[in-house]
Write an enzyme that holds these catalytic residues in place. Structure first.
Site, short mmCIF file in Angstrom:
data_model
loop_
_atom_site.label_atom_id
_atom_site.label_comp_id
_atom_site.label_asym_id
_atom_site.label_seq_id
_atom_site.Cartn_x
_atom_site.Cartn_y
_atom_site.Cartn_z
N GLY A 3 156.56 80.91 62.05
CA GLY A 3 156.83 80.32 60.43
C GLY A 3 157.28 81.43 59.98
O GLY A 3 157.76 80.85 58.89
N ASP B 201 145.43 85.99 59.37
CA ASP B 201 145.94 85.79 60.95
C ASP B 201 144.68 86.89 61.96
O ASP B 201 144.93 87.39 63.46
CB ASP B 201 147.25 86.70 60.59
C1 S3P Z 1 153.06 85.51 56.36
C2 S3P Z 1 152.11 84.92 55.77
C3 S3P Z 1 150.98 84.01 55.87
C4 S3P Z 1 150.42 85.27 57.45
C5 S3P Z 1 151.79 84.86 58.71
C6 S3P Z 1 152.93 86.00 57.78
C7 S3P Z 1 154.06 86.16 55.61
O1 S3P Z 1 150.96 82.45 56.48
O2 S3P Z 1 149.41 83.64 58.30
O3 S3P Z 1 151.79 85.41 59.89
O4 S3P Z 1 154.94 87.12 55.89
O5 S3P Z 1 154.06 85.74 54.34
P1 S3P Z 1 151.11 81.49 54.71
O6 S3P Z 1 151.70 81.92 54.16
O7 S3P Z 1 151.02 80.90 55.79
O8 S3P Z 1 149.41 81.81 54.93
#
Ligand code: S3P
Length: 456
Positions: A100, A326
């Protein structure tokens, strides 16, 4: 994208975990180092890059944009960048697999370039909402063709003349903030991001480190206003990636839960936007000691020692969620062994992670005899002795797999997970590090079949 064959595994209850280890580099910082390296002029050198599937997908994407990304025989990664606005149109779709962060941040980069970039991912990533990132990018002038509900696969095309925006992030998300800032870096004018709730600040810090003009104003109640001047002269840097606290979490919680354990994890990132779990575990009575605190590559790091502890249930303040977002799956496992009830609220974001983590955790706890109550955005866990003996469906989610393997080390009976292949997305050495500390695992094909049939 095809998935590798699943690798079911059971963790066996056993003796103490002992030793000193380092965990691999921080995933968030690793993604950003490759991306800013690609946007900078010159060759960025990265020490300690996390070499996991998620991060390698980002490396491949930066290559597809025309940057040179190579691992040297010395273990350093080198990225020869093209300068802000200088990327080239990728020839094929960018496959982000399970990642993601990689996908959403790269959307910010792609949106400010006047060509089409197509994003694809695995079944988990293709279920996750992308509208939170696409909306501000559309506001800046990008065109998006996406499946209904703004899911992958999708194609983004930046306009010739994009406009900077002032954007109030509606959900606490470092990924949304970062996508807007990375788009803003390639657009003339000032891009402003307002985050009502502070989230991890690695993008801001790294942009500043690469030479961007970025101002951060702290407002009332923790609100932060971030202003970035577009088209900065980003200059290549040497980056040292500290150990990932979200990976260290599994080792530390395992050490707290397995009687007689004493484990030190060296060189862990201690950025306050990432240390909510340590604070929470201490409130639960954990024997956690941080030593050798120092600065490394602009970030606070230290060695964290965990010794087996009797934990008690607490109410976790919901405003702490972004600093440990996380870590809730492994905290829920710790809570299962604590005396009394642990209450976790403000967890709506857990529904849209690699899996619906709230549902996956509740199901995994119940499968192992732990009483818990799942609300729309909350989880209450009644702790005590954990029976174990269940098989947990992991839904392509690395943190669900690692959390329940940790449970199995301290439960009365083994705990199995239906798959461990996706652990490689964030922590490829997890099983070997744990085994080195004294943990035992067993392949579990039968349990996986039961889980697939819904009878575990
Ligand atoms: C992350 C932000 C978080 C986290 C992901 C890593 C990042 O997600 O859960 O594992 O590196 O910016 P969200 O932005 O959806 O909160």
């Amino acid at each position: 994208m095809n998935h590798p064959p699943s690798k079911p595994l059971a963790a066996l209850p056993g003796g103490p975990l002992r030793g000193e280890v380092s965990v691999p580099g921080d995933k968030s910082i690793s993604h950003r180092a490759l991306m800013l390296g690609a946007l900078a002029i010159g060759t960025t050198e990265i020490a300690g890059l996390l070499e996991s599937d998620d991060v390698l997908a980002t490396g491949a994407a930066m290559r597809a944009f025309g940057a040179t990304v190579e691992r040297g025989a010395d273990g350093f990664w080198r990225v020869a960048g093209l300068g802000a606005g200088g990327l080239l149109e990728p020839e094929g779709a960018l496959d982000f697999g399970n990642a993601g962060t990689g996908a959403r941040l790269a959307m910010g980069i792609a949106a400010a370039h006047p060509f089409a970039t197509t994003f694809v991912g695995d079944a988990s990533l293709s279920r996750r909402p992308m509208g939170r990132v696409l909306q501000p990018l559309r506001d800046m002038g990008a065109d998006v063709i996406a499946r209904s509900g703004d899911r992958l696969p999708l194609t983004l095309r930046g306009a010739e003349a994009m406009a900077p925006i002032a954007y109030r992030v509606p959900v606490p998300s470092a990924q949304v903030k970062s996508a807007v800032l990375l788009a803003g870096a390639n657009i003339e004018g000032i891009t402003t991001v307002i985050e009502p709730v502070p989230t991890r600040d690695h993008t801001e810090k790294m942009l500043a480190g690469f030479g961007a003009e970025i101002e951060i104003e702290a407002g009332a109640g923790g609100e932060r206003v971030i202003r970035l001047k577009g088209l900065p002269d980003l200059r290549a840097q040497r980056i040292t990636v500290p150990g990932d606290p979200s990976s260290a979490a599994f080792l530390l919680v395992a050490a707290l839960l397995v009687g007689g354990s004493d484990v030190t994890v060296r060189n862990v990132l201690l950025n306050p936007a990432r240390t909510g779990l340590l604070t929470t575990l201490r409130e639960m009575g954990a024997d956690l000691v941080v030593g050798n605190e120092r600065m490394s590559g602009g970030e606070a790091v230290g060695d964290v020692r965990a010794r087996a502890s009797r934990l008690r249930g607490i109410e976790v303040p919901p405003e702490r969620a972004p600093s440990m977002i996380d870590e809730y799956p492994v905290l829920a496992v710790a809570a299962a062994f604590a005396e009394g009830r642990t209450v976790m609220r403000g967890l709506e974001e857990l529904r849209v992670k690699e899996s619906d983590r709230l549902a996956a955790v509740a199901r995994g706890l119940a499968a192992n005899g732990v009483v818990c109550e799942e609300g729309p955005a909350s989880l209450e866990v009644d702790g005590g002795v954990v029976r174990g003996g269940g098989t947990v469906p992991t839904h392509l989610d690395h943190r669900i797999a690692m959390s329940f393997l940790v449970m199995g080390l301290a439960a009365r009976e083994p705990v199995a997970v239906d798959d461990t292949a996706m652990i490689a997305t964030s922590f490829p050495d997890f099983l070997s590090l744990m085994t080195g500390l004294g943990a035992a695992f067993r392949e579990d094909a039968e349990g996986a079949k039961r889980a697939a049939a819904g009878t575990a």
